[in-house]
Motif scaffolding. Structure first.
Motif, short mmCIF file in Angstrom:
data_model
loop_
_atom_site.label_atom_id
_atom_site.label_comp_id
_atom_site.label_asym_id
_atom_site.label_seq_id
_atom_site.Cartn_x
_atom_site.Cartn_y
_atom_site.Cartn_z
N VAL A 43 0.97 -1.22 -0.03
CA VAL A 43 -0.01 0.01 0.01
C VAL A 43 0.86 1.17 -0.02
CG1 VAL A 43 -1.74 1.34 1.20
CG2 VAL A 43 -2.11 -1.19 1.18
N ALA A 44 1.99 1.27 0.89
CA ALA A 44 2.83 2.40 0.67
C ALA A 44 3.34 2.42 -0.75
CB ALA A 44 4.15 2.29 1.75
N GLY A 45 3.91 1.33 -1.22
CA GLY A 45 4.41 1.50 -2.85
C GLY A 45 3.33 2.11 -3.72
N VAL A 46 2.13 1.88 -3.29
CA VAL A 46 0.93 2.62 -4.39
C VAL A 46 0.89 3.99 -3.88
CG1 VAL A 46 -1.63 2.63 -4.82
CG2 VAL A 46 -0.34 0.43 -4.44
N LEU A 47 0.95 4.40 -2.78
CA LEU A 47 0.86 5.79 -2.27
C LEU A 47 1.96 6.54 -2.92
CD1 LEU A 47 -0.45 5.50 1.21
CD2 LEU A 47 -1.82 6.30 -0.90
N ILE A 48 3.29 5.93 -2.85
CA ILE A 48 4.14 6.61 -3.36
C ILE A 48 4.15 6.74 -5.03
CG2 ILE A 48 6.95 6.46 -3.86
CD1 ILE A 48 7.23 4.81 -1.13
N LEU A 49 3.84 5.69 -5.66
CA LEU A 49 3.44 5.73 -7.09
C LEU A 49 2.57 6.65 -7.61
CD1 LEU A 49 4.40 4.46 -9.76
CD2 LEU A 49 2.76 2.83 -9.64
N ILE A 50 1.65 6.92 -6.87
CA ILE A 50 0.38 7.87 -7.06
C ILE A 50 1.14 9.14 -7.01
CG2 ILE A 50 -1.69 8.93 -6.28
CD1 ILE A 50 -2.53 5.96 -5.57
N PHE A 51 1.70 9.62 -5.78
CA PHE A 51 2.36 10.62 -5.67
C PHE A 51 3.30 11.25 -6.73
CE2 PHE A 51 6.48 13.08 -4.42
CZ PHE A 51 5.62 14.31 -3.99
N PHE A 52 4.17 10.20 -7.22
CA PHE A 52 5.25 10.77 -8.21
C PHE A 52 4.29 10.66 -9.68
CE2 PHE A 52 8.47 9.39 -5.35
CZ PHE A 52 9.48 10.54 -5.70
N VAL A 53 3.46 9.97 -10.08
CA VAL A 53 2.69 10.08 -11.24
C VAL A 53 1.90 11.55 -11.35
CG1 VAL A 53 0.54 9.52 -12.42
CG2 VAL A 53 2.28 7.67 -11.55
N LEU A 54 1.21 12.03 -9.97
CA LEU A 54 0.79 13.20 -10.10
C LEU A 54 1.81 14.34 -10.09
CD1 LEU A 54 -2.15 12.65 -7.30
CD2 LEU A 54 -2.34 12.74 -9.56
N PHE A 55 2.88 14.14 -9.45
CA PHE A 55 4.07 15.00 -9.22
C PHE A 55 4.57 15.38 -10.90
CE2 PHE A 55 8.78 15.81 -9.38
CZ PHE A 55 8.65 16.91 -8.72
N ALA A 56 4.64 14.25 -11.68
CA ALA A 56 5.34 14.42 -12.94
C ALA A 56 4.38 15.00 -13.96
CB ALA A 56 5.74 13.18 -13.26
N PHE A 57 3.17 14.60 -13.82
CA PHE A 57 2.13 14.87 -15.05
C PHE A 57 1.13 15.93 -14.59
CE2 PHE A 57 3.47 10.59 -15.82
CZ PHE A 57 3.73 10.58 -17.18
N LEU A 58 0.90 16.20 -13.44
CA LEU A 58 -0.08 17.41 -12.99
C LEU A 58 0.82 18.57 -12.57
CD1 LEU A 58 -3.34 15.65 -11.20
CD2 LEU A 58 -2.69 16.37 -13.64
N GLY A 59 2.14 18.33 -11.96
CA GLY A 59 2.73 19.09 -11.44
C GLY A 59 3.12 20.46 -12.22
N PRO A 60 3.54 20.06 -13.46
CA PRO A 60 3.77 21.09 -14.62
C PRO A 60 2.57 22.18 -14.68
CG PRO A 60 4.83 19.32 -15.26
CD PRO A 60 3.95 18.96 -14.24
N MET A 61 1.48 21.78 -14.47
CA MET A 61 0.30 22.57 -14.76
C MET A 61 0.29 23.64 -13.44
SD MET A 61 -2.47 19.70 -15.83
CE MET A 61 -2.11 18.64 -17.28
N ILE A 62 0.79 23.19 -12.27
CA ILE A 62 0.68 23.98 -11.18
C ILE A 62 1.83 25.24 -11.17
CG2 ILE A 62 0.18 24.17 -8.64
CD1 ILE A 62 -1.12 21.55 -8.98
N TYR A 63 3.13 24.15 -11.22
CA TYR A 63 4.48 25.03 -11.14
C TYR A 63 4.86 25.11 -12.55
CZ TYR A 63 8.98 25.96 -9.39
OH TYR A 63 10.38 26.63 -9.20
N HIS A 64 5.03 26.46 -13.00
CA HIS A 64 5.51 26.62 -14.39
C HIS A 64 7.02 27.04 -14.36
CE1 HIS A 64 1.31 26.53 -15.76
NE2 HIS A 64 1.03 27.37 -14.65
N SER A 65 7.73 26.33 -15.06
CA SER A 65 9.18 26.64 -15.27
C SER A 65 9.61 26.76 -16.74
CB SER A 65 10.07 25.98 -14.42
OG SER A 65 9.87 24.66 -14.73
N ASP A 66 10.36 27.47 -17.16
CA ASP A 66 11.01 27.12 -18.59
C ASP A 66 12.08 26.18 -18.63
OD1 ASP A 66 11.79 27.43 -21.32
OD2 ASP A 66 12.72 29.54 -20.94
#
Length: 306
Positions: A43-66
């Motif tokens: 379950v911890a592995g699932v939570l870590i994976l969900i975090f990084f998927v959201l971080f990688a694919f949704l993160g750029p929509m929130i945090y903008h950088s060139d």
């Protein structure tokens, strides 16, 4: 006045002794899910994976950088308000770079594992079902390919055909199907002597039907467990390619290429260029391994906790 009647809902089967039996397929999946959720590490592995998927694919929509144009006026700057994780030797924001590299690493990992699983599953199922000299020849091909250094071949092919997301996914997938083939072949050798397969043969079922309707569906437990390890292996292989300079090319990046670009960062005291990407890589690979271990324990009846 007419009365409308509704069909009764499906009820569990009742034996002559009055015992109630639930649908075996439904109860099997529920039991597997229950066993998986009881594994805290999985379950911890699932939570870590969900975090990084959201971080990688949704993160750029929130945090903008060139992440396209370099900024030589702000190179190798430590973490601060303008760049929470600092900047690298080209002036790129490391937090944004980490998100971009995560997208590439996860995409290639998933696609490569999918390609390897499809090829290996079909190869193993055909070899196990047909048997005889066909099985012997097909598995000797697997043994020969396993003897060839995997990374060396991938390096040569990647250098010849270029390094982009599609090419690297295809290269890693095509050279990673050998283990799934052996696993599925072993499952097929066990399944092909079962009564339901024998009954399908007697009823005139073709080999294609046996493979796609009986053998592969009943080997899906092994396939699903293995695909998590395949993704982890593909991400590590991509990181190795990137570290050696054969990863995704600038301006895109992957986690291995980021580590390669920051080889001298630690010597200069720029820890922020190495530690974040290194921690992300370790956590994602660990998450997939934890999920795979949890799925293996949940799917295999002999390993379930009683």
């Amino acid at each position: 006045m007419t009365q409308t009647t509704t069909a009764p809902a499906a009820e569990p089967r009742t034996s002559d002794a009055g015992e109630i039996h639930a649908d075996p397929s439904a109860s099997g999946w529920k039991l597997t899910l229950r066993e998986f959720l009881q594994n805290k590490l999985a379950v911890a592995g699932v939570l870590i994976l969900i975090f990084f998927v959201l971080f990688a694919f949704l993160g750029p929509m929130i945090y903008h950088s060139d992440q396209t144009n370099t900024n030589l006026l702000s190179t190798d700057q430590g973490p601060g308000s303008g760049a929470p994780l600092g900047t690298d030797s080209r002036g790129f924001d490391i937090l944004g770079r980490l998100m971009l590299g995560g997208q590439t690493s996860l995409e290639i990992g998933f696609f490569a594992a999918l390609i390897a699983t499809v090829i290996g599953t079909l190869w193993g199922a055909v070899a196990g079902l047909i048997g005889g000299i066909v099985d012997a020849v097909m598995m000797r091909v697997v043994d020969v390919l396993l003897a060839i250094p995997f990374l060396l071949v991938v390096l040569i092919v990647a250098h010849r055909y270029g390094s982009n997301t599609f090419n690297l996914s295809l290269i890693l997938g095509v050279f990673s199907w050998l283990i799934p083939a052996r696993l599925v072949r072993g499952e097929t050798l066990t399944l092909r002597v079962r009564d339901f397969v024998s009954a399908a043969r007697v009823m005139g079922g073709s080999r294609t039907r046996l493979i796609f309707r009986h053998l592969i569906p009943n080997a899906m437990g092994t396939v699903i467990v293995n695909i998590t390890f395949q993704i982890a292996d593909a991400i590590l292989a991509l990181a190795a390619l990137g570290f050696l300079g054969f990863g995704i090319q600038y301006p895109n990046t992957d986690w291995g290429s980021q580590i390669s670009d920051a080889q001298t960062a630690l010597l200069n005291g720029y820890w922020w260029e190495v530690y974040p990407v290194g921690i992300a890589l370790v956590l994602v690979v660990m998450a997939f391994n934890l999920i795979g271990d949890g799925l293996r324990d949940a799917v295999d009846v002999r390993l379930r906790k009683r």
